[in-house]
Write an enzyme that holds these catalytic residues in place. Structure first.
Site, PDB file in Angstrom:
ATOM      1  CG  ASN A  17       4.857   1.304   1.410  1.00 36.14           C
ATOM      2  OD1 ASN A  17       3.983   0.746   2.041  1.00 36.14           O
ATOM      3  ND2 ASN A  17       4.129   1.851   0.210  1.00 36.14           N
ATOM      4  NE  ARG A  94      14.076  -1.108 -14.522  1.00 36.37           N
ATOM      5  CZ  ARG A  94      14.336  -1.106 -15.915  1.00 36.37           C
ATOM      6  NH1 ARG A  94      13.892   0.146 -16.573  1.00 36.37           N
ATOM      7  NH2 ARG A  94      15.056  -1.946 -16.528  1.00 36.37           N
ATOM      8  CB  ILE A  95       8.343  -4.966 -15.942  1.00 35.66           C
ATOM      9  CG1 ILE A  95       7.086  -4.339 -15.771  1.00 35.66           C
ATOM     10  CG2 ILE A  95       8.188  -6.502 -16.236  1.00 35.66           C
ATOM     11  CD1 ILE A  95       6.340  -4.354 -17.083  1.00 35.66           C
ATOM     12  CG  ASN A 110       5.509  -5.523  -5.586  1.00 41.69           C
ATOM     13  OD1 ASN A 110       5.977  -4.180  -5.288  1.00 41.69           O
ATOM     14  ND2 ASN A 110       4.603  -5.643  -6.402  1.00 41.69           N
ATOM     15  CG  HIS A 112      -0.526  -4.851  -7.090  1.00 34.34           C
ATOM     16  ND1 HIS A 112       0.270  -3.893  -8.144  1.00 34.34           N
ATOM     17  CD2 HIS A 112      -1.823  -4.936  -7.465  1.00 34.34           C
ATOM     18  CE1 HIS A 112      -0.635  -3.659  -9.060  1.00 34.34           C
ATOM     19  NE2 HIS A 112      -1.896  -4.142  -8.618  1.00 34.34           N
ATOM     20  CB  SER A 139      -2.149  -7.757  -2.354  1.00 37.95           C
ATOM     21  OG  SER A 139      -3.589  -7.618  -2.629  1.00 37.95           O
ATOM     22  CD  GLU A 146       0.511 -14.700 -14.782  1.00 38.46           C
ATOM     23  OE1 GLU A 146      -0.617 -14.161 -15.235  1.00 38.46           O
ATOM     24  OE2 GLU A 146       0.951 -15.946 -14.438  1.00 38.46           O
ATOM     25  CG  ASP A 148       1.238  -6.345 -10.280  1.00 43.07           C
ATOM     26  OD1 ASP A 148       2.235  -6.463  -9.635  1.00 43.07           O
ATOM     27  OD2 ASP A 148       0.889  -5.451 -11.059  1.00 43.07           O
TER      28      ASP A 148
END
Ligand code: GRF
Length: 222
Positions: A17, A94-95, A110, A112, A139, A146, A148
């Protein structure tokens, strides 16, 4: 012409990407300037793609930090040195802490691999196949604390075939990722997409829900 948007891209992996964004910038199709590519992993293939394009890279190994809060605090410092108008998560595994996300709210996106809100989290292709889903996709969304769950900007849908494996489905979805991520970045860089208190706006109007771009649709029309 107005000034290109300064972008920082965060990666952990192969960076296909990222490559699409580099290509779009180099071809003059994206009014952006990728100021830096930052990875939490020194072996991320995307770092080589950035170097090949002459883009500065930095590695911030998460293993050097006691917890997420300390890591993300340093990550903010490293990212902010490049004064980005947009921070692009492109396979950054990473969260992120709420503090990090809030710092960049409205300028953090982001991609996903699912038709959100379906299949948040990991292993989306496996889960779609196991469920017998007829369609799957990807998406691009603004990031909120929170996981995604942020407001979606664009989606692309692909069919799930009876003989799909997670690998074949992933490949079909990634083709679409490579179309819609540059599209979303361009719309933001052109000032056509923004996040307001009441959600995503496109050309000043609330975005359609669901904001699906079908795989068959020519995204260049947008
Ligand atoms: C993509 O499949 C994306 O959906 C997910 O991470 C993957 C990154 O792939 N968030 P690449 O490194 O851009 O090839």
């Amino acid at each position: 012409m107005s000034r290109p948007l300064d972008v920082v891209v965060l990666i952990s992996g192969s960076g296909t990407n990222l490559q699409c964004l580099i290509d779009g910038q180099q071809r003059g199709e994206l009014p952006i300037r990728i100021r830096a590519v930052i990875s939490n992993r020194a072996d991320a293939g995307g770092l080589e793609r950035a170097r090949a394009a002459g883009i500065p890279t930095e590695v911030l190994p998460h293993r050097d930090y006691p917890d997420r809060e300390h890591y993300d605090a340093d990550l903010v410092r490293v990212v902010d040195r490049h004064e980005p108008g947009l921070v692009v998560l492109a396979g950054f595994m990473r969260i992120l802490t709420p503090g990090f996300v809030r710092h960049y709210q409205g300028r953090l996106i982001n991609i996903h691999p699912s038709l959100l809100p379906a299949y948040r989290g990991l292993h989306t292709h496996e889960r779609a196949i196991a469920d017998g889903a007829a369609a799957h996709g990807c998406s691009v969304h603004f990031v909120i604390p929170e996981l995604d769950a942020g407001p979606v900007i664009v989606q692309a849908r692909v069919p799930v075939h009876a003989d799909d494996t997670p690998e074949t489905l992933k490949a079909r979805v990634q083709e679409q990722e490579h179309r819609i991520y540059p599209l979303a970045v361009r719309l933001i860089a052109e000032g056509r997409v923004r996040l307001d208190d009441d959600g995503v706006h496109v050309d000043g109007e609330p975005a359609a829900k669901p904001p699906a771009i079908d795989a068959a649709t020519d995204v260049a029309a947008l």
